[in-house]
Structures are given as C-alpha cells and as structure tokens.
Design a protein around this motif. Structure first.
Motif, PDB file in Angstrom:
ATOM      1  N   TYR A   1       0.990  -1.196   0.055  1.00 13.36           N
ATOM      2  CA  TYR A   1       0.035   0.005  -0.044  1.00 13.36           C
ATOM      3  C   TYR A   1       0.738   1.323  -0.107  1.00 13.36           C
ATOM      4  O   TYR A   1       1.986   1.296   0.658  1.00 13.36           O
ATOM      5  CB  TYR A   1      -1.009   0.025   1.332  1.00 13.36           C
ATOM      6  CG  TYR A   1      -1.716  -1.367   1.365  1.00 13.36           C
ATOM      7  CD1 TYR A   1      -3.023  -1.477   0.663  1.00 13.36           C
ATOM      8  CD2 TYR A   1      -1.266  -2.172   2.234  1.00 13.36           C
ATOM      9  CE1 TYR A   1      -3.761  -2.532   0.656  1.00 13.36           C
ATOM     10  CE2 TYR A   1      -1.971  -3.559   2.107  1.00 13.36           C
ATOM     11  CZ  TYR A   1      -3.315  -3.622   1.537  1.00 13.36           C
ATOM     12  OH  TYR A   1      -4.185  -4.841   1.459  1.00 13.36           O
TER      13      TYR A   1
ATOM     14  N   ARG B   1      -4.418   5.631   8.366  1.00 19.09           N
ATOM     15  CA  ARG B   1      -3.887   6.532   7.001  1.00 19.09           C
ATOM     16  C   ARG B   1      -4.627   5.832   5.819  1.00 19.09           C
ATOM     17  O   ARG B   1      -5.104   4.524   6.005  1.00 19.09           O
ATOM     18  CB  ARG B   1      -2.342   5.959   7.042  1.00 19.09           C
ATOM     19  CG  ARG B   1      -1.609   7.144   6.249  1.00 19.09           C
ATOM     20  CD  ARG B   1      -0.263   6.911   6.146  1.00 19.09           C
ATOM     21  NE  ARG B   1       0.420   7.982   5.935  1.00 19.09           N
ATOM     22  CZ  ARG B   1       1.882   8.090   5.856  1.00 19.09           C
ATOM     23  NH1 ARG B   1       2.598   7.152   6.386  1.00 19.09           N
ATOM     24  NH2 ARG B   1       2.625   9.097   5.668  1.00 19.09           N
ATOM     25  N   PHE B   2      -5.250   6.741   5.192  1.00 18.41           N
ATOM     26  CA  PHE B   2      -5.742   6.384   3.826  1.00 18.41           C
ATOM     27  C   PHE B   2      -4.753   5.935   2.899  1.00 18.41           C
ATOM     28  O   PHE B   2      -3.668   6.806   2.744  1.00 18.41           O
ATOM     29  CB  PHE B   2      -6.512   7.478   3.021  1.00 18.41           C
ATOM     30  CG  PHE B   2      -7.443   7.986   4.281  1.00 18.41           C
ATOM     31  CD1 PHE B   2      -8.889   7.151   3.801  1.00 18.41           C
ATOM     32  CD2 PHE B   2      -7.675   8.936   5.062  1.00 18.41           C
ATOM     33  CE1 PHE B   2      -9.987   7.253   4.498  1.00 18.41           C
ATOM     34  CE2 PHE B   2      -8.842   9.183   5.636  1.00 18.41           C
ATOM     35  CZ  PHE B   2      -9.865   8.193   5.481  1.00 18.41           C
TER      36      PHE B   2
ATOM     37  N   GLU C   1      -3.658   3.399  -0.920  1.00 19.91           N
ATOM     38  CA  GLU C   1      -4.009   2.837  -2.201  1.00 19.91           C
ATOM     39  C   GLU C   1      -3.055   1.473  -2.451  1.00 19.91           C
ATOM     40  O   GLU C   1      -2.083   1.403  -1.852  1.00 19.91           O
ATOM     41  CB  GLU C   1      -4.264   3.577  -3.454  1.00 19.91           C
ATOM     42  CG  GLU C   1      -2.724   4.334  -3.795  1.00 19.91           C
ATOM     43  CD  GLU C   1      -2.710   5.211  -5.131  1.00 19.91           C
ATOM     44  OE1 GLU C   1      -3.855   5.533  -5.566  1.00 19.91           O
ATOM     45  OE2 GLU C   1      -1.686   5.882  -5.297  1.00 19.91           O
TER      46      GLU C   1
END
Length: 326
Positions: free
Chosen positions: A254, A277-278, A280
């Motif tokens: 990520y 934490r965001f 992707e």
C-alpha cells in the motif's frame, strides 16, 4: 529499504491446510488468489496469539504453497461471474443487499521463517513436534485471507506440521532441498518486478512516454502480433508469453494517500487505538513456479519492507532467476 529477507533460524511448515471461502479479490484491480499482504497479516496475527499462549516464537517471513484452488464463479462462454450470497439477513428477516465478495476454496501449505531461543536450546524432537502442533492448532482457529480453516482431506501423514532447523549454515542449502520436495506438487508465488522493469525499458524504446502502468498492463495480458506474409502464405501469429512462465499481476502493498492520523480521530475506523492512514494498493508482477526451482529458503519467503515516513507499506520477495531458470 530492506535489501534482503530477515534472517531466521527455523522453518515452521503447516502443510495442506483446507481453507474455505477465502478472499478471491486480492485488490481493486486483481483477482484469482489472496494477496500476499493477507498472508503477512496472518503471520503477524499468529505471532500475537502464540505469544499470548506462552510460546517463544518470533515470525520474520512467510510463504504460501498452493496445492489446489477452486474459484467460486459461474462461467458461460468467455464470461465468468462471482457466486454472490446475500448474508447475513437484515433484522427484519429480509435479504441484505449484495456486497461483492469473491470467494475461493484453497488447499495450501504455509511456511514461516522463525527464531526462537527455546527451540535453539532444546534438542528434543518430541518438544519440537509438540510446539509445531500447538501452532497448527492455534492457526486452525483463525481466519486465513478471510476464509475458514476446515478439516483437510489430505492423508494424515501429509497434514503433520514440522520444524526444520536452519541454524547450521553449511547444511542450510541441503536441508532446504529436502524441504522443497515435500511441498510438491504445488506452486509458490515469487516476485518478478525485474520483468516489469524490463518490459518498461522495451516499451520506452518504442514510445518514450510509456509509463510503468503501461508496462504492467502489457504483462497482465497476452499480446498477439502477426508476421506479414505474401498473399499466398498463411499469416503467422505470435504472442509475447514465450518463455515468460506463469506471469500474473499482483498487489504488493500500500502507498499512502495522506498524512498519518492520530488514533481515534477518524470516524468509523476499525481500531480506535491505532494511528490511521488512507492508502491505495501498490502493484507489481509475480510468477507462479514449482518449489523445486528455488535455490534457497530466502527465495521462497515474503517479508515486510515498509517505510512509513515515505508512505510505503510493501511486501517483498528475494527470488532472482538464474540463467538456467530462463
């Protein structure tokens, strides 16, 4: 950045686990087998549980050997669809809205690279075997990639967990050569980021603006080209998968989308005691190969290589093909 797999003194092998309804969707863009990040999560959860049980074990790396898989999909021609279920039902007894969750049944063996002072001090085979069975019993009560562990249909002798000592550096390679034969028949996933870099370089020669995403998409499909021929001759079609092996696109971790948030400050977070934490998904390319093609235990294992200050949470594998493998 870590340069190599963390050192381990022992390999703990939990063979032929039967996992039902594991997560088929490994990321927003890939499917077909659970992500290696899921198996690293299993390793860390297992380490916490065995320590709570009073066992002196430190887990440094893990690997998964796939013996059998059964995707829960329906097929009609070239179209495959997930078999979806409406569960659990709502409080009023009505069916819940469908949330897409791909499912797969697996038969796998898990390998853990561990360190343990008690194991190093103990020379008793009975004590080592008892410890391996304790870990297997704890693991059998856990979820693996969202799936449930159920009784295996493999013969009992193949289900026995065992520990291989890798302390003797001189015997390390020979012991691994014996171990990998016990993992057959099966396939292990290894990192082939080198193929991604190579494909990117090839595409840059044709198109200077080609990105690594273009290279990743190119490796994620079979690309066909035809050789021009005279009108009287048959057109020759060729694909770019010759000698590439069983290549698959995979998620490998990520990447951060923002700053780290203090624990409890983000609404609806699963854990109010852990910073949030965001992120992707990060993607690369992997290859399924037979364990007998590996040359060391380190080539088998996956491990965490994270840099929170850089916003990167990644898992790595040290497989590097030799000339004889190509």
């Amino acid at each position: 950045m870590a340069e190599a797999c963390p050192y381990f003194d022992f390999l703990l092998v939990i063979p032929h686990l039967q996992v039902q309804n594991a997560n088929l969707l490994s990321s927003p863009l890939t499917h077909g087998f659970p992500s290696m990040t899921a198996f690293l999560g299993v390793m860390w959860a297992l380490e916490r549980k065995v320590r709570e049980a009073g066992l002196d074990l430190q887990f440094n790396a893990t690997a998964v050997v796939a013996h059998r898989h059964e995707e829960q999909v329906t097929s009609g021609g070239f179209v495959h669809a997930l078999r979806l279920t409406r569960n659990p039902i709502n409080r009023d007894g009505s069916a819940a809205a469908i949330v897409e969750k791909g499912r797969i049944h697996l038969e796998i063996s898990l390998v853990f690279g561990i360190q343990s002072r008690s194991l190093s001090a103990s020379g008793s085979e009975e004590e080592v075997a008892r410890l391996a069975h304790q870990v297997r019993d704890i693991l059998s009560q856990m979820r693996i990639a969202g799936g449930s562990v159920i009784p295996s249909t493999a013969p009992m002798r193949k289900q026995r967990p065992f520990i291989v000592s890798m302390v003797d550096e001189g015997e390390r390679e020979a012991l691994f050569n014996q171990l990998k034969l016990r993992l057959l028949p099966g396939f292990v996933l290894v990192d082939r980021t080198d193929l991604l870099e190579l494909r990117h370089q090839e595409q840059r020669l044709i198109d200077s603006g080609a990105s690594k995403l273009d290279a990743w998409l190119s490796l994620s499909r079979i690309n066909w080209t035809c050789t021009p021929a005279e009108p009287s001759e048959k057109v020759q079609w060729e694909n770019d998968r010759t000698d590439l092996g069983w290549i698959v696109p995979i998620p490998v971790g990520y990447g951060a989308l923002g700053e780290l948030q203090a624990a409890g400050t983000v609404a609806h977070a699963r854990d109010a005691d852990t910073p949030f934490r965001f992120v992707e998904s990060l993607y690369s390319v992997g290859e399924w190969i037979s364990p007998h093609r590996l040359h060391s235990a380190e080539q088998l294992m996956w491990y965490a290589d994270s840099a929170p200050d850089e916003g990167r949470y990644r898992c790595r594998n040290d497989y590097r093909p030799t000339t004889s493998d190509l």
